[in-house]
Write an enzyme that holds these catalytic residues in place. Structure first.
Site, PDB file in Angstrom:
ATOM      1  N   ASP A   1      -6.271  16.300  -7.972  1.00 11.06           N
ATOM      2  CA  ASP A   1      -6.005  15.407  -6.833  1.00 11.06           C
ATOM      3  C   ASP A   1      -6.451  14.068  -7.148  1.00 11.06           C
ATOM      4  OD1 ASP A   1      -5.400  14.566  -4.187  1.00 11.06           O
ATOM      5  OD2 ASP A   1      -7.644  14.932  -3.663  1.00 11.06           O
ATOM      6  N   LYS A   2      -5.857  12.928  -6.528  1.00 11.03           N
ATOM      7  CA  LYS A   2      -6.004  11.681  -6.996  1.00 11.03           C
ATOM      8  C   LYS A   2      -7.063  11.021  -6.034  1.00 11.03           C
ATOM      9  CE  LYS A   2      -3.590   7.966  -5.418  1.00 11.03           C
ATOM     10  NZ  LYS A   2      -4.590   6.981  -4.786  1.00 11.03           N
TER      11      LYS A   2
ATOM     12  N   GLU B   1      -9.023   2.600   7.663  1.00 11.70           N
ATOM     13  CA  GLU B   1      -9.246   1.715   9.077  1.00 11.70           C
ATOM     14  C   GLU B   1     -10.432   1.122   8.955  1.00 11.70           C
ATOM     15  OE1 GLU B   1      -7.914   4.406  12.175  1.00 11.70           O
ATOM     16  OE2 GLU B   1      -6.167   3.169  12.228  1.00 11.70           O
TER      17      GLU B   1
ATOM     18  N   THR C   1      -1.158  -0.139   0.231  1.00 11.45           N
ATOM     19  CA  THR C   1      -1.100  -0.978   1.353  1.00 11.45           C
ATOM     20  C   THR C   1      -0.545  -0.841   2.565  1.00 11.45           C
ATOM     21  OG1 THR C   1       1.693  -0.728   0.520  1.00 11.45           O
ATOM     22  CG2 THR C   1       0.561  -2.339  -0.692  1.00 11.45           C
TER      23      THR C   1
ATOM     24  N   ASP D   1      -0.122  10.333  -2.067  1.00 10.68           N
ATOM     25  CA  ASP D   1       0.175   8.983  -2.150  1.00 10.68           C
ATOM     26  C   ASP D   1       1.647   8.657  -2.657  1.00 10.68           C
ATOM     27  OD1 ASP D   1      -0.574   6.301  -1.628  1.00 10.68           O
ATOM     28  OD2 ASP D   1      -2.772   6.658  -2.328  1.00 10.68           O
TER      29      ASP D   1
END
Length: 1109
Positions: A468-469, A564, A660, A742
């Site tokens: 996974d990243k 967030e 982003t 992502d």
């Protein structure tokens, strides 16, 4: 406006997934609502589900009109409870449909229909324990073979030696296994009993004015009970939240036991019940809850809460049927079992119990993983079995099938039973335990846990690593690095300028002075500062973050997304601080220490489908209504006004490895908002297609022509030593795939920064494929360029797998690196299974979040990282680590050693059994093919245990190179993945060694035959034991203190035991010099040639590891 709804934006294609509560009291009364329009007729609320008929209030044509006019609702309700309304009574009772409508005080008959609220993790009960455990054990070829051999000893014609020598080893293995199973199950039973006996308070009707609560154990709770929960109490069953101690009707729960996420989740009470004066009033409420059939998805709940208002009378005193007040329920209003109430107290209404709770339905029992080495050894055991049959049959055939030859065949089979050594399983299992302890006690990889102790050898065979990243290669520790506003860009080093501009903007807004010439001269600067103020203010308002004050007075932020929290922390660092937030209000503190208050009107949470989150707020001071939205550039680009910089800047930031988010806003007039609210409310109470209806209303009224404010770039820091780790693994011959949710740009960036892609390596991007021709072209290109790195998006990946699955996997498995973006959890698992199935190689998957669990369970070896996203991946994995970089030590050192040692140990144990059987065969062949035992009783027991076990088992401590060399030269690992340490070639080499040594010892003993038969036994057995000790010494590469001790102590025990076994050893002969020289000659003939061969081979074809020493 006291309570605010949470609406969902996304989940396209899923009928009711975006089902969210409508908690606005003004709208619930519905002066212009949909239900009021229906109210002039009779009640007609039909609940539909995919292909299922549910309970319903039925139309007038199904009921006697007069009865309805007279308000005969009670009889109708009873029919609803029974599940037979109108036409339904004519059908057979429901079997498939498990949805339910439960009144607030349900009759016992209805409650008894649902499963009991029992937690049961036990595997067995008192009756099933023995049959199941015995079956599980005798599934193995080894154990079944030995059971048959042991049983044969009860047949007088087949009896050879002591029965105990055949029964004891098998009984020992079975007792250990059954004892372990029984103990594990007993511990599970204790945990179950503890959970089931936890006491909870339920609300019950009471005649006096005393307390309306009763203490009940968890196992006695039923659907329809009202349960009072206190802080830090576990939720015992799935329940709808009716009231909380917080006036706003909200509470926080911890869900780490359910989804592995460590952040707190906000839950909202049903507004109608939250308004009641106290909890006791719930018992007097004439209401009912409709809950959909239980499903696995913890993010989805479909339900309604209906209050039947008391009957009123018209002018002519005719009772009128009132329209029930219906409020939609969603996952926001539900507390799932196994979650914990984090603060305050709450009252819940149970809708699902026991096996129907989400926690139980999501408890998967993954398949038991079996190591490749175990499978290989099982195959060898079958070959050995064939050898045993061949030997037995051969000896009887050479004897000319005389007499009762079939009984002789069986006697020979029993004599040669040591060819398949039962001690092999015991030795390997003990070895695995040693490896697991070595891994967990390694000070260089602290916190590593072995959860599946049967797989350490698999770590030495890995050829594909699927990672996974986020949180695995990166730290999942976010930091806001960049803010771009079209004409201006602020980097991490210019944030003090942002703070200065922000302070001047708020100071100017406060002074609100008349413009002078000097101020007009600063107009450009002020425009910039006011734009900056807008974007920072939007970022400070558009989120789902809640500030929580800790016991020590510090403030922490709770949110489901670390992005967030990073943005809110950044707005605080530049001067705009979030100080208060509840369901209806948010307060910010400006750089001038003034307070800005905003009313929260609507929230549209982020979902993986919508890829954006929105909020409607109203400035309490000016009354201005704002719709603020932030999200991924791919979806926001079509929502914001036309611009010429967004796409370019998003690409630039992604190339820097930043995540982003596009921020935009829209000012709404009160009329525009009112129109939206009415339309949205009408959509939110639809019972079919609710999600799509709400999405289309938001899109139509709000999501168009938004003012683009800015673009934020958040950095996800790399894990420690990721670059070095990936390079080492690649040099070790491991092909690495990165599977992430992502976007392509960020994933590509991380692939470059982590050195997953080698320097100057070509990166081939495949995205947005639509046709089979495009897929074929891409595959043809990749076929011609196998040295490139492939970056592919989830959509194209799925298309490739659907159209050209075999070709795609065949080509991509040859590539050195593959990056798959926008992957769903199921896609990750599918890729792991495909690689396993297609290549037949060992696949290791590593991840840190709940979304990686399916991939980890689908792999040959699953490694979980204890990360920011919680422990769910770690708990589901076979090995749990705290850092990605620990993988090098785990694979290159521990994995390599475990595999080499187990391979050597297994072959040596097989050799130990073979050599004694060959001696028996030679002995029988010389003595007229008689099935008579050469060694009986204690000699056979001692040979497999006290005389050889310790030295042979000490091989689990052997190593060919030291730790530093193993990590400096990962190529050593590459050599091992070919599986040459244990193959048919090595097996047949050991077979030949056994045949030579067994025959040499036996023939030499017979050549040096003394007058008595007893002397053959003492000479050959002593030679055999000493030969085995020498063979162990020859196999050892690096001596360990325990190896020396085991060799010396074993020899000592053997010498001592001779004195206690006069029936096998003539003591006068044993202490004579004749005995000594004869044994020495026999051992020299059996062992010396092997030593010479080993010496020659080390000179001519040395092992790769020996070249480094």
């Amino acid at each position: 406006m006291s309570n605010i709804p949470l609406h969902s934006l996304g989940r396209k294609g899923k009928t009711r997934a975006g089902y969210v509560p409508l908690n606005d009291t003004q709208d619930t009364d519905m002066p212009t609502g949909v239900l009021r329009a229906v109210g002039t007729r009779n009640v007609n609320l039909t609940v539909k589900a995919k292909g299922k008929q549910r309970e319903r209030y039925t139309d007038a044509d199904e009921f006697d009109e007069e009865a309805t006019l007279l308000g005969n609702r009670d009889s109708m309700l009873e029919e609803v409870e029974e599940g037979n309304v109108g036409e339904q009574s004519k059908r057979p009772s429901r079997t498939q449909d498990k949805s339910r409508t439960i009144p607030l005080r349900p009759p016992e008959k209805l409650q008894s229909k649902f499963p009991p609220n029992l937690i049961r993790n036990q595997k067995y009960n008192i009756f099933t324990f023995f049959p199941i455990v015995i079956y599980e054990q005798f599934k193995f070829f080894f154990n079944l073979y030995f059971l048959l051999v042991a049983l044969s000893q009860f047949v007088p014609a087949l009896k050879i030696g002591f029965i105990v020598t055949y029964v004891a080893p098998l009984a020992f293995v079975l007792c250990v296994t059954m004892g372990k199973e029984a103990y594990d199950d007993y511990k599970r039973n204790l945990r179950d009993r503890e959970a089931n006996s936890q006491k909870y308070l339920t609300l019950v009707p009471s005649s006096d004015s005393g307390p309306h609560t009763r203490s009940v154990p968890s196992s006695s709770l039923q659907v329809g009970d009202l349960v009072v929960l206190e802080k830090n109490q576990r939720v015992p069953a799935d329940m709808v939240l009716l009231r909380t101690s917080d006036a706003s009707g909200t509470c926080f729960i911890r869900t780490d036991q359910l989804d592995g996420e460590t952040d707190w989740k906000l839950r909202v009470a049903v507004p109608a019940t939250q308004k009641l004066v106290n909890d006791s009033e719930l018992l007097d409420l004439d209401a009912e809850v409709y809950a959909d059939a239980p499903i696995k998805d913890i993010h989805t709940f479909i339900g309604t809460f209906t209050i039947h208002t008391p009957r009123t009378h018209s002018v002519h005193d005719v009772p009128m049927v009132q329209v029930p007040t219906v409020e939609p329920l969603s996952a926001e209003n539900v507390l799932w079992s196994n979650t914990v109430l984090a603060a305050g107290s709450a009252v819940g209404f149970i809708v699902y119990t026991g096996s129907e709770t989400r926690a139980v339905m999501n408890t998967s029992h993954p398949e038991t993983k079996v190591g490749l080495l175990d499978l290989e050894i099982n195959r060898l055991a079958k070959i050995l079995c064939a050898v045993t049959f061949a030997l037995s049959f051969g000896l009887v055939a050479l004897n000319g099938f005389r007499g009762q030859w079939y009984i002789y065949v069986f006697r020979f089979l029993i004599l040669f039973s040591s060819i398949i050594p039962i001690s092999l399983r015991v030795n390997l299992d003990m070895g695995k335990t040693v490896y697991a302890q070595q891994i967990m006690n390694d000070s260089e990889i602290p916190g590593t846990i072995v959860r599946t102790s049967t797989l350490p050898e698999e770590l030495g065979r890995i050829e594909y690593l699927l990672s996974d990243k986020t949180g695995t290669l990166t730290q999942n520790e976010m930091e806001m690095k960049k803010l771009h506003m079209g004409t201006m860009s602020y980097g991490f080093d210019s944030m003090d300028e942002v703070a200065h501009q922000l302070a001047s903007a708020f100071a100017h807004a406060r002074s609100n002075s008349i413009a002078t010439g000097a101020q007009l001269a600063m107009r450009g600067r002020r425009d910039m500062s006011s734009r900056l103020r807008d974007v920072v203010l939007s970022l400070a308002l558009c989120h789902n973050v809640t500030p929580v004050t800790n016991d020590d007075g510090t403030l922490t932020y709770q949110a489901s997304s670390p992005d967030e929290v990073a943005i809110v922390k950044w707005t605080e660092s530049v001067g705009l601080k979030l100080v208060f937030r509840d369901r209806t209000r948010m307060e910010l503190q400006t750089p001038t220490h003034a307070r800005l208050t905003y009313d929260i009107l609507d929230i549209f949470p982020f979902t993986s489908e919508s890829k954006r989150m929105g909020i409607v707020v109203r400035d309490a001071h000016s009354g201005e209504v704002l719709f603020l939205q932030k999200g991924a550039d791919v979806v926001m680009a079509r929502i914001v006004q036309r611009n010429d910089w967004l796409e370019e800047e998003t690409g630039n930031m992604a190339r820097e490895g930043l995540r982003t988010l596009v921020v935009a806003r829209k000012r709404l007039t009160s009329q525009q908002y009112a129109v939206f609210k009415t339309a949205h409310h009408a959509a939110s109470i639809r019972l079919d297609g609710r999600g799509e209806a709400m999405i289309s209303v938001v899109a139509e009224h709000l999501e168009h022509d938004l003012e683009l404010l800015g673009l934020t770039g958040v950095e996800d820091k790399l894990q420690d030593e990721v670059k070095g780790t990936l390079e080492l693994l690649r040099n070790g011959g491991i092909k690495i795939w990165m599977l992430t949710g992502d976007k392509i740009e960020t994933a590509r960036c991380i692939a470059i920064s982590t050195k997953l892609v080698a320097r100057n390596q070509y990166i081939h991007e495949v995205a947005k494929l639509k046709t089979s021709d495009q897929v074929r072209d891409e595959l043809e290109f990749l076929q011609s360029k196998l040295d490139c790195c492939l970056v592919i998006d989830g959509e194209s990946l799925q298309l490739c797998l659907n159209l050209y699955k075999n070709e795609f996997i065949e080509i991509t498995t040859k590539l050195s690196a593959v990056v798959a973006c926008r992957c769903s959890p199921t896609q990750k698992a599918d890729v792991a299974r495909l690689i396993r199935h297609h290549t037949k190689k060992r696949v290791c998957c590593i991840g840190d979040g709940g979304n990686d669990v399916s991939m980890i369970q689908a792999a040959d070896v699953g490694v979980g990282i204890v990360g920011k996203e919680g422990k769910q991946a770690s708990l589901a994995a076979d090995f749990s680590v705290t850092q990605f970089s620990y993988l090098t030590k785990l694979l290159m050192w521990h994995g390599r050693n475990s595999y080499r040692r187990s391979a050597k140990l297994a072959q040596f144990v097989i050799h130990r059994g073979l050599i004694i059987s060959i001696m028996q065969a030679v002995f029988s062949a010389i003595f007229y093919f008689a099935p008579i035992a050469l060694y009986q009783g204690w000699l056979m027991v001692g040979y497999a245990t006290i005389y050889t076990m310790a030295p042979v088992f000490s091989l689990v401590l052997d190593r060919d190179v030291n730790e530093d060399l193993a990590l400096i030269y990962p190529e050593l690992y590459k050599e091992l993945t070919k599986g040459r340490a244990l193959s048919f070639k090595t097996f047949f080499q050991w077979l030949m060694i056994s045949v030579y040594q067994g025959a040499a010892i036996m023939i030499m003993s017979l050549l040096l035959f003394e007058t008595e038969f007893l002397n053959i036994v003492s000479i050959s057995f002593t030679a055999l034991v000493i030969n085995e000790l020498i063979m162990v010494a020859l196999e050892i590469t690096t001596w360990h203190i325990y190896m020396v001790i085991s060799e010396v102590v074993t020899l000592f025990f053997y010498v001592i035991s001779i004195a206690f076994l006069p029936e096998y050893f003539d003591l006068d002969f044993v202490v004579s010099t004749r005995f000594a020289w004869k044994v020495a000659v026999i051992v020299a003939v059996s062992a010396l040639p092997l030593y010479v061969i080993k010496l020659i081979r080390s000179r001519i074809a040395p092992a790769a590891s020996s070249k480094l020493l």
